[in-house]
Design an enzyme around this catalytic site. Sequence first.
Site, short mmCIF file in Angstrom:
data_model
loop_
_atom_site.label_atom_id
_atom_site.label_comp_id
_atom_site.label_asym_id
_atom_site.label_seq_id
_atom_site.Cartn_x
_atom_site.Cartn_y
_atom_site.Cartn_z
N VAL A 136 -47.51 7.38 -3.29
CA VAL A 136 -46.46 6.54 -2.73
C VAL A 136 -45.38 7.43 -2.16
O VAL A 136 -44.90 8.34 -2.84
CB VAL A 136 -45.85 5.61 -3.80
CG1 VAL A 136 -44.77 4.72 -3.19
CG2 VAL A 136 -46.94 4.76 -4.45
N CYS A 137 -45.03 7.21 -0.90
CA CYS A 137 -43.92 7.92 -0.27
C CYS A 137 -44.15 9.43 -0.34
O CYS A 137 -45.19 9.94 0.03
CB CYS A 137 -42.61 7.49 -0.92
SG CYS A 137 -41.11 7.94 -0.02
#
Length: 346
Positions: A136-137
């Site tokens: 994520v990210c």
Amino acid sequence: MDNANLTGQALAEMPKSPRSPPRPRAGAARIVEVLAYPAVQLLDVTGPLQVFASANEFVADAGGAPPYVLRVVAKSGPVTASAGLEMTTRPLPRIGAALDTLIIAGGPGVEAASADPALVDWVRRRAGHARRVASVCTGAFLLAASGALDGRRAATHWSVCADFAKRFPAVRVEPDPIFVRDGPVWTSAGVTSGIDLALALVEQDLGRTVALAVARYLVVFLKRPGGQAQFSATLSLQAAEDRFGALHDWINGHLADDLSLPVLAGRAGMSERSFSRHYAAATGLTPTRAVERLRVEAARRLLSESRLPVKRISRQCGFGSEETMRRSFLRLLAATPQDYRARFGS
């Protein structure tokens, strides 16, 4: 949603072709581990977890067994997120312990985490025992440091794509998508896109019915319109709200009108030259490009939320013709209006 049919739908749509590592048998809970570390981004952890937790609730409410076992793991705990909240975590599992999905969260602490040889080695080896791996990210930085992204396409936060590409030349970074799937490896863009990614994982496991129910409950898109590049452009315009917010509001209410430079400068009470200079300094865009992005933004909403003909949308949003709108969509979204509607239309 028809809860009476939910469990059957979920089980019927579970993947049936065994892979290595093997998929869990029908009805068996999938173990999902989210890796955290000091100064992790809180929403990178809790966003995906809530998606899986809500899927558990919907299936359980329909009389089925919860499909996921959720664990937040860390090298040492508890872990304090960048927002200051302390999270209880489990120790890093042994490499060969049962696992379905490994998710690497992002956050300001990812630099230190990526510089920890023991943690990077654990990610590399643990990923080899997972059916699928996700980040994520900025968690993509830690996943890339482990070598798991070599030769693959990947996404990360739009603001660090250039740095990511320089540091990991063996990875093909894609700056626009909300998330990217390359085989068993999934990567998502900035922060809230972890929710989009988790919804896609739930849809892969349990089918669209469950994923859509979770999205509705969380009040989010199952498939968010557009990509993160246009969100960053919108953010650029928002950064100039103090000076040009009233102008942007006026533009959005007059997209079908003449929005040439003389008209905009007059509306702002400036000379054309002064307006062009100050506007570019505040937004990073020329007035012409900003208007184009606002028109595309309005058009994509109509394409995804209505069944209006493309020709009518092009006129309503100020493009004048379908071809002009098509060129703008290709330039900004790398898709035609028709393709965009096919992918994101309701």
